[in-house]
Design a protein around this motif. Structure first.
Motif, short mmCIF file in Angstrom:
data_model
loop_
_atom_site.label_atom_id
_atom_site.label_comp_id
_atom_site.label_asym_id
_atom_site.label_seq_id
_atom_site.Cartn_x
_atom_site.Cartn_y
_atom_site.Cartn_z
N SER A 195 0.81 -1.22 0.00
CA SER A 195 0.00 0.00 0.00
C SER A 195 0.84 1.26 0.00
CB SER A 195 -0.93 0.00 1.21
OG SER A 195 -1.86 -1.04 1.12
N GLU A 196 1.82 1.34 0.89
CA GLU A 196 2.65 2.55 0.99
C GLU A 196 3.28 2.88 -0.35
OE1 GLU A 196 6.91 3.96 2.98
OE2 GLU A 196 5.86 2.19 3.78
N TYR A 197 3.77 1.87 -1.03
CA TYR A 197 4.48 2.11 -2.28
C TYR A 197 3.52 2.32 -3.44
CZ TYR A 197 8.56 1.28 0.44
OH TYR A 197 9.52 1.41 1.41
N ALA A 198 2.32 1.78 -3.36
CA ALA A 198 1.32 2.07 -4.38
C ALA A 198 0.92 3.54 -4.34
CB ALA A 198 0.10 1.17 -4.18
N TRP A 199 0.76 4.08 -3.14
CA TRP A 199 0.44 5.50 -3.01
C TRP A 199 1.62 6.36 -3.45
CZ3 TRP A 199 -4.28 6.99 -2.89
CH2 TRP A 199 -5.26 6.27 -2.21
N ARG A 200 2.82 5.95 -3.10
CA ARG A 200 4.00 6.73 -3.51
C ARG A 200 4.12 6.72 -5.04
NH1 ARG A 200 9.67 5.63 -0.59
NH2 ARG A 200 8.22 5.90 1.15
N ARG A 201 3.87 5.58 -5.64
CA ARG A 201 3.90 5.50 -7.11
C ARG A 201 2.88 6.45 -7.71
NH1 ARG A 201 2.20 -0.23 -9.36
NH2 ARG A 201 0.26 0.44 -8.34
N ARG A 202 1.68 6.48 -7.16
CA ARG A 202 0.61 7.34 -7.69
C ARG A 202 1.01 8.81 -7.60
NH1 ARG A 202 -5.17 7.11 -8.26
NH2 ARG A 202 -6.23 9.02 -7.59
N ARG A 203 1.69 9.17 -6.51
CA ARG A 203 2.10 10.56 -6.33
C ARG A 203 3.20 10.96 -7.30
NH1 ARG A 203 1.72 14.10 -2.10
NH2 ARG A 203 1.10 12.51 -0.59
N LEU A 204 4.15 10.05 -7.55
CA LEU A 204 5.36 10.41 -8.27
C LEU A 204 5.36 10.05 -9.74
CD1 LEU A 204 8.02 9.47 -5.59
CD2 LEU A 204 7.15 11.74 -6.15
N MET A 205 4.64 9.00 -10.13
CA MET A 205 4.76 8.57 -11.53
C MET A 205 3.47 8.02 -12.12
SD MET A 205 6.92 4.99 -11.03
CE MET A 205 8.15 5.67 -9.95
N GLY A 206 2.39 7.99 -11.36
CA GLY A 206 1.17 7.39 -11.88
C GLY A 206 1.18 5.89 -11.72
N GLY A 207 0.00 5.29 -11.82
CA GLY A 207 -0.13 3.87 -11.54
C GLY A 207 0.61 2.96 -12.50
N ALA A 208 0.88 3.42 -13.73
CA ALA A 208 1.55 2.57 -14.71
C ALA A 208 3.06 2.75 -14.70
CB ALA A 208 1.00 2.85 -16.10
N GLY A 209 3.58 3.43 -13.69
CA GLY A 209 5.02 3.71 -13.66
C GLY A 209 5.88 2.48 -13.46
N LEU A 210 5.40 1.52 -12.67
CA LEU A 210 6.13 0.28 -12.44
C LEU A 210 5.19 -0.71 -11.78
CD1 LEU A 210 8.50 0.31 -9.36
CD2 LEU A 210 6.81 2.06 -9.71
N SER A 211 5.63 -1.97 -11.70
CA SER A 211 4.87 -2.99 -10.99
C SER A 211 5.40 -3.15 -9.58
CB SER A 211 4.98 -4.34 -11.72
OG SER A 211 4.33 -4.29 -12.96
N LEU A 212 4.51 -3.52 -8.67
CA LEU A 212 4.87 -3.80 -7.29
C LEU A 212 4.54 -5.26 -7.01
CD1 LEU A 212 3.28 -0.64 -5.63
CD2 LEU A 212 5.71 -0.99 -6.12
N VAL A 213 5.50 -5.98 -6.43
CA VAL A 213 5.29 -7.40 -6.12
C VAL A 213 5.67 -7.64 -4.67
CG1 VAL A 213 5.96 -9.78 -6.62
CG2 VAL A 213 5.70 -8.12 -8.50
N GLY A 214 4.71 -8.04 -3.85
CA GLY A 214 4.97 -8.39 -2.46
C GLY A 214 4.92 -9.90 -2.28
N ILE A 215 5.11 -10.34 -1.05
CA ILE A 215 5.11 -11.77 -0.75
C ILE A 215 4.51 -11.99 0.63
CG2 ILE A 215 7.46 -11.72 0.18
CD1 ILE A 215 7.83 -14.54 -1.04
N THR A 216 3.76 -13.07 0.79
CA THR A 216 3.18 -13.39 2.09
C THR A 216 4.16 -14.19 2.93
OG1 THR A 216 2.21 -15.44 1.24
CG2 THR A 216 0.84 -13.46 1.14
N HIS A 217 4.08 -13.98 4.22
CA HIS A 217 4.75 -14.85 5.19
C HIS A 217 3.64 -15.29 6.14
CE1 HIS A 217 8.52 -13.95 3.37
NE2 HIS A 217 8.38 -12.66 3.58
N THR A 218 3.78 -15.09 7.42
CA THR A 218 2.64 -15.38 8.28
C THR A 218 1.56 -14.33 8.02
OG1 THR A 218 1.86 -15.67 10.54
CG2 THR A 218 3.56 -14.01 10.20
N ILE A 219 0.32 -14.76 7.98
CA ILE A 219 -0.78 -13.81 7.78
C ILE A 219 -1.73 -13.84 8.96
CG2 ILE A 219 -0.64 -13.93 5.26
CD1 ILE A 219 -3.09 -15.78 5.34
N ALA A 220 -1.26 -14.37 10.10
CA ALA A 220 -2.12 -14.50 11.27
C ALA A 220 -2.13 -13.27 12.15
CB ALA A 220 -1.69 -15.71 12.10
N SER A 221 -1.10 -12.42 12.05
CA SER A 221 -1.00 -11.27 12.95
C SER A 221 -1.94 -10.16 12.51
CB SER A 221 0.44 -10.74 12.98
OG SER A 221 0.77 -10.13 11.74
N GLU A 222 -2.27 -9.29 13.46
CA GLU A 222 -3.12 -8.15 13.13
C GLU A 222 -2.49 -7.27 12.07
OE1 GLU A 222 -3.91 -6.46 17.14
OE2 GLU A 222 -6.01 -6.64 16.53
#
Length: 561
Positions: A97-124
């Motif tokens: 999310s943080e980097y999607a908003w930063r991308r929108r501010r600086l270069m628009g949504g098509a400026g680059l792709s963002l790829v994250g990865i899951t680890h544990t998903i049990a925490s808040e």
């Protein structure tokens, strides 16, 4: 021949450090990803976005230690927009999310792709990050890599609930997150190959005879956050009768206890449930240890929602060991039942909303939450006993499954195989990004790029009596006969501590002198005073005019009389 880098990493040492005694799964996964990039990506350079000089130095050092044959390049956070020339930023977690908003501010949504990865998903925090992706400006050319099909199902279920709420609350007709490809974690299968010399040395050190059958459990030794040892102790103790004459079954416990409570629990459970079972404890083994070589069988009977993939069984498979694992989360993908080992059925109790509620409202900490869920999750002890007995009593079966396990690890989980899946993903996302497909919620002309972080002059427009506009007429303050006197006052105040709290945001003295010279002839509009400046610099100078009013170098003309 090296190819241009198709992805950069967001790098902070904590996310990629697997050299510590109590390495966490996310750190092992990060180190594996970086190692895979170094050894198998084939890039002409390795690029990282870092948050400071120390992190940049750590990246270069880690890449060098991994034997990279290409240069390591780092970009500072301020250089984020330069990532557009690479095309993709890999994040070590799900926080897109943080980097999607930063991308929108600086270069628009098509400026680059963002790829994250899951680890544990049990925490808040993890669940909040996942839910936030439905609100953030993620695009079809972004992805959240799930390390197992079970994790992907959990993410989709979380999004279904959050999306249904947003639809009812806001009337949303389309609620979408990024793509959810399943790509496993990778291991260095060459480094994990069976080692007869290490086997002989470890078994000598641990007092395990050549004819004995050693069963290895490696990882965090935690009954509430990894795997309750009861089915392992009971199953092995009961299956030990299947050992050939003259041989005994030995359990090797390798890993680390979080605290004295965990140590005492394991000790007392072993004494009560498996008093005759020989146990060898190898506590806090050195990173890269060859201890797996000592074993004939590997086991992990995980029952914890904090687990999401299970890297240790894959490493054991790469070492040529058959695996007895619970039929649980990522282990369901990695262990091929009846071929590379056995998966032991699991059973989870019914509804547990009270556990989630008490954790969410702060009545119980995270460890209590996952301990409660694990307490009501069972691993089939009878099936565990049968699996252990089958392998303990049949050397040929162990050999056959061990060979199949190593072959599967090489084909599916080796860093090269995993990196090929990432390369395919990067190419697919780049194709989507470059296709001209419409951006979701594209920014409109004049719209704030990040609505919850707007321009303060807009957000707080009701605070001041008036706002500086291009039509606002300004003049030299009374008592300042010319530009030289005005500049002298400006420089004197700027030199006083606190006179200019952010001098870095102000133009230089020559620019101020030129503006003040225009006002020697009389009042002028703010727009006219900055008209000769380049667009970016004009905006910088325009707001600096308000500072000149603040320090009484200028006055609004209507108030100067």
């Amino acid at each position: 021949m090296p190819i241009p880098a198709a992805a950069a990493l967001l790098y902070a040492p904590d996310g990629y450090d697997d050299g510590r005694p109590q390495v966490m799964g996310r750190q092992a996964a990060g180190a594996g990803l970086l190692g895979g990039l170094v050894r198998h990506a084939g890039f002409d350079r390795l690029v990282a976005l870092t948050r400071g000089a120390a992190d940049a130095a750590a990246f270069r050092a880690q890449v060098a230690a991994l034997g990279a044959a290409v240069p390591a390049e780092t970009l500072a956070e301020a250089d984020f927009a330069q990532l557009a020339r690479i095309g993709c930023l890999m994040l070590p977690g799900p926080e897109l999310s943080e980097y999607a908003w930063r991308r929108r501010r600086l270069m628009g949504g098509a400026g680059l792709s963002l790829v994250g990865i899951t680890h544990t998903i049990a925490s808040e925090a993890a669940m909040d990050s996942l839910a936030e992706l439905l609100l953030a400006p993620v695009q079809p050319w972004d992805a959240l890599v799930c390390t197992s099909t079970a994790v992907r199902g959990a993410v989709q279920r979380l999004w279904q609930g959050e999306g249904a709420y947003l639809a009812r609350r806001l009337g949303a007709t389309r609620v979408e997150g990024p793509a959810l490809p399943v790509i496993p974690l990778g291991v260095d299968t060459a480094a994990l190959a069976p080692d007869p010399a290490a086997r002989a040395e470890w078994r000598r050190r641990l007092g395990i005879a050549p004819q004995d059958i050693a069963v290895l459990h490696h990882g965090r030794l935690s009954f509430h956050a990894k795997a309750h040892p009861l089915p392992m102790f009971l199953g092995l103790a009961r299956a030990a009768a299947a050992a050939p004459a003259g041989a005994k079954v030995v359990l090797i416990l390798s890993g680390w206890f979080a605290d004295a409570t965990q140590r005492r629990a394991f000790s007392e459970l072993a004494r009560a449930l498996a008093p005759e079972l020989p146990i060898r404890l190898v506590e806090r083994p050195e990173p890269g240890t060859t201890l797996r070589a000592a074993a004939d069988i590997f086991t992990l009977l995980s029952d914890n929602i904090q687990e999401s993939f299970g890297l240790a069984p894959v490493e054991a498979m790469a070492a040529g060991l058959p695996v007895v694992a619970s039929d649980w989360d990522g282990l369901r993908d990695t262990v091929e039942h009846g071929v590379t080992g056995f998966r032991i059925p699991t059973l989870m109790a019914g509804a547990m909303p009270d556990l989630a509620q008490r954790h969410a409202q702060g009545d119980e900490p995270y460890d209590h939450y996952i301990a409660g869920v694990a307490q009501f999750t069972a691993v089939d002890v009878g099936a565990a006993e049968a699996a252990f007995a089958a392998l303990i009593g049949d050397a040929a079966l162990r050999a056959r499954m061990g060979t199949a396990a190593r072959a599967r690890a090489i084909a599916t989980y080796d860093g090269a195989a995993v990196m090929r899946q990432y390369a395919q993903l990067w190419a697919e996302l780049a194709k989507l990004r470059q296709s001209g497909r419409g951006e979701r919620a594209a920014r409109l002309r004049g719209e704030e790029p990040v609505p919850r972080r707007p321009d303060p002059a807009m957000l707080f427009a009701d605070y001041p009596s008036r706002r500086l506009t291009p039509e606002t007429r300004l003049c030299l303050a009374p008592g300042l006969p010319d530009a030289a006197a005005a500049l002298a006052r400006l420089l004197a105040i700027a030199a006083i501590p606190g006179g200019a709290a952010r001098r870095d945001l102000l133009p230089g003295a020559e620019t101020f002198q030129a503006v003040l010279a225009q006002l020697e002839a009389g009042p002028a509009s703010a727009g006219a005073l900055v008209a000769d400046q380049p667009p970016g610099y004009a905006a910088r100078l325009f707001r600096a005019l308000a500072w000149l009013v603040k320090i009484d170098v200028l006055r609004v003309a209507e108030e100067s009389a």
